[in-house]
Design a protein around this motif. Structure first.
Motif, short mmCIF file in Angstrom:
data_model
loop_
_atom_site.label_atom_id
_atom_site.label_comp_id
_atom_site.label_asym_id
_atom_site.label_seq_id
_atom_site.Cartn_x
_atom_site.Cartn_y
_atom_site.Cartn_z
N GLN A 177 77.07 30.83 194.93
CA GLN A 177 75.72 30.34 195.19
C GLN A 177 74.70 31.47 195.17
O GLN A 177 73.58 31.30 194.68
CB GLN A 177 75.67 29.63 196.55
N GLY A 178 75.08 32.63 195.68
CA GLY A 178 74.15 33.75 195.77
C GLY A 178 74.14 34.67 194.58
O GLY A 178 73.34 35.61 194.54
N GLY A 179 75.04 34.44 193.62
CA GLY A 179 75.05 35.26 192.42
C GLY A 179 75.84 36.55 192.51
O GLY A 179 75.81 37.35 191.58
N THR A 180 76.57 36.76 193.61
CA THR A 180 77.40 37.96 193.70
C THR A 180 78.79 37.74 193.14
O THR A 180 79.60 38.66 193.10
CB THR A 180 77.51 38.46 195.16
N ARG A 181 79.09 36.53 192.72
CA ARG A 181 80.27 36.24 191.93
C ARG A 181 79.82 35.43 190.73
O ARG A 181 79.11 34.43 190.88
CB ARG A 181 81.33 35.47 192.74
N ALA A 182 80.22 35.87 189.55
CA ALA A 182 79.78 35.20 188.34
C ALA A 182 80.78 35.44 187.23
O ALA A 182 81.64 36.32 187.32
CB ALA A 182 78.40 35.71 187.90
N THR A 183 80.69 34.62 186.18
CA THR A 183 81.45 34.83 184.96
C THR A 183 80.45 34.74 183.80
O THR A 183 79.33 34.27 183.98
CB THR A 183 82.54 33.76 184.77
N PRO A 184 80.85 35.18 182.62
CA PRO A 184 79.97 34.95 181.47
C PRO A 184 79.72 33.45 181.30
O PRO A 184 80.54 32.61 181.69
CB PRO A 184 80.77 35.52 180.29
N ALA A 185 78.60 33.10 180.72
CA ALA A 185 78.26 31.69 180.50
C ALA A 185 79.27 31.04 179.55
O ALA A 185 79.80 31.71 178.66
CB ALA A 185 76.86 31.59 179.92
N PRO A 186 79.55 29.77 179.79
CA PRO A 186 79.04 28.90 180.85
C PRO A 186 79.78 29.11 182.17
O PRO A 186 81.00 29.00 182.23
CB PRO A 186 79.29 27.49 180.30
N ASP A 187 79.03 29.43 183.21
CA ASP A 187 79.59 29.70 184.54
C ASP A 187 79.65 28.39 185.31
O ASP A 187 78.77 28.05 186.09
CB ASP A 187 78.72 30.72 185.27
N CYS A 188 80.73 27.65 185.10
CA CYS A 188 80.83 26.30 185.65
C CYS A 188 80.87 26.31 187.18
O CYS A 188 80.25 25.45 187.83
CB CYS A 188 82.05 25.59 185.10
N ALA A 190 79.50 28.42 189.27
CA ALA A 190 78.18 28.65 189.83
C ALA A 190 77.35 27.37 189.79
O ALA A 190 76.64 27.04 190.75
CB ALA A 190 77.46 29.76 189.06
N THR A 191 77.47 26.63 188.71
CA THR A 191 76.75 25.37 188.59
C THR A 191 77.17 24.39 189.67
O THR A 191 76.33 23.75 190.33
CB THR A 191 76.99 24.74 187.20
N VAL A 192 78.47 24.27 189.88
CA VAL A 192 78.98 23.33 190.89
C VAL A 192 78.61 23.81 192.28
O VAL A 192 78.14 23.03 193.13
CB VAL A 192 80.50 23.17 190.74
N ALA A 193 78.82 25.10 192.56
CA ALA A 193 78.59 25.62 193.91
C ALA A 193 77.13 25.47 194.33
O ALA A 193 76.84 25.14 195.49
CB ALA A 193 79.01 27.09 193.98
N ARG A 194 76.23 25.70 193.40
CA ARG A 194 74.80 25.66 193.75
C ARG A 194 74.31 24.23 194.00
O ARG A 194 73.21 24.05 194.52
CB ARG A 194 73.99 26.34 192.67
N ALA A 195 75.12 23.25 193.63
CA ALA A 195 74.75 21.86 193.91
C ALA A 195 75.26 21.39 195.27
O ALA A 195 74.99 20.26 195.67
CB ALA A 195 75.29 20.94 192.82
N LEU A 196 76.00 22.26 195.98
CA LEU A 196 76.57 21.88 197.27
C LEU A 196 75.65 22.31 198.40
O LEU A 196 75.12 23.42 198.40
CB LEU A 196 77.94 22.54 197.45
N SER A 197 75.50 21.44 199.37
CA SER A 197 74.77 21.79 200.59
C SER A 197 75.66 22.64 201.48
O SER A 197 76.89 22.68 201.31
CB SER A 197 74.37 20.52 201.33
N PRO A 198 75.10 23.34 202.45
CA PRO A 198 75.94 24.10 203.39
C PRO A 198 76.98 23.22 204.08
O PRO A 198 78.12 23.66 204.31
CB PRO A 198 74.92 24.66 204.39
N GLU A 199 76.60 21.98 204.39
CA GLU A 199 77.55 21.06 205.05
C GLU A 199 78.69 20.71 204.10
O GLU A 199 79.85 20.60 204.54
CB GLU A 199 76.82 19.80 205.50
N ASP A 200 78.37 20.54 202.83
CA ASP A 200 79.41 20.22 201.85
C ASP A 200 80.35 21.40 201.66
O ASP A 200 81.57 21.22 201.54
CB ASP A 200 78.79 19.83 200.51
N VAL A 201 79.81 22.60 201.61
CA VAL A 201 80.64 23.79 201.46
C VAL A 201 81.62 23.89 202.63
O VAL A 201 82.82 24.13 202.44
CB VAL A 201 79.77 25.06 201.37
N ALA A 202 81.12 23.71 203.83
CA ALA A 202 81.98 23.79 205.01
C ALA A 202 83.06 22.71 204.97
O ALA A 202 84.22 22.96 205.34
CB ALA A 202 81.13 23.64 206.28
N ALA A 203 82.70 21.51 204.51
CA ALA A 203 83.66 20.41 204.46
C ALA A 203 84.76 20.68 203.43
O ALA A 203 85.95 20.46 203.70
CB ALA A 203 82.94 19.10 204.15
#
Length: 244
Positions: A177-188, A190-203
């Motif tokens: 989510q914060g960009g300190t872990r990444a892969t070359p594009a397409p970074d799937c 990162a796309t999925v993680a950034r769509a998660l709310s903090p509550e979803d991440v915890a769950a």
């Protein structure tokens, strides 16, 4: 003098000794090889014997992970797409071929998993995590859609998700989510993680960390359907056209 040497510093020293056993040469017969166990001593100093996982919850199991996944992560650390200074320092001078050897070595190890401590979490949070992992929601593919119905991963490049501590899972999703872990594009991821709310991440982290490991837990050899999102380094199944 300090009574305790930091683990990463001790590992770094081991890496330099291991690197001395692998000096790139023009002729293969000139290569000095003490055996992979000695050459990866810096890895197992943190990730545990045979890569079983560190004891503190932040150094994950690397044994048995798909070889391409491990190789890509080593490249990402070395080349700055993943941010963890001790790993970058250890890998910065290692060539691609050596990183692939390290990846293949750990991919071929299959020591028993340690008992997974059950994560304590509210029932509603666990239910939400299971729904996200198994079914996903609109705009967020399910974890199982890429990592397999059994969440064991798919060779050669998709890792399993079980047997990982909650703290590690939280840290890695946060890194995407914060960009300190990444892969070359397409970074799937990162796309999925950034769509998660903090509550979803915890769950998600709580549910994954609470699951027991089934017998014979190991990555499958290939996905049985096209993945819902393109990912760097992950081959997509080719749809076949119907005959006349």
């Amino acid at each position: 003098m300090p009574r305790h040497i930091p683990r990463w510093l001790s590992a770094a020293a081991g890496a330099m000794l291991a690197l001395a056993a692998w000096i790139p040469c023009t002729h293969a017969e000139e290569r000095i090889d003490d055996g992979m166990r000695e050459r990866v001593a810096a890895c197992t100093a943190c990730h545990g014997a045979e890569g079983r996982a560190g004891a503190d919850g932040y150094y994950p199991r690397i044994a048995g992970k798909p070889a391409d996944y491990l190789y890509h992560q080593l490249l990402n650390f070395r080349d700055g797409r993943r941010q963890y200074a001790p790993m970058t320092w250890l890998l910065v001078n290692l060539p691609d071929d050596y990183l692939r050897e390290i990846a293949q070595y750990f991919a071929g190890l299959h020591p028993p998993y340690a008992a997974n401590p059950r994560t304590q979490a509210p029932a509603a949070q666990l239910a939400r995590g299971e729904a996200l992992v198994r079914d996903g929601v609109p705009g967020r593919p399910a974890c199982a859609a890429c990592h397999g119905a059994d969440l064991a991963g798919i060779a050669p490049a998709i890792p399993g998700l079980l047997g990982l501590p909650r703290d590690y899972l939280l840290a890695q999703i946060g890194a995407w989510q914060g960009g300190t872990r990444a892969t070359p594009a397409p970074d799937c991821m990162a796309t999925v993680a950034r769509a998660l709310s903090p509550e979803d991440v915890a769950a998600v982290a709580a549910w994954l960390a609470s699951q027991p490991l089934p017998a014979g837990y190991a990555a499958r050899t290939a996905p049985d359907h096209p993945l819902p999102i393109a990912c760097h380094g992950v081959p997509q199944p080719v749809a076949t056209e119907a005959g006349p």
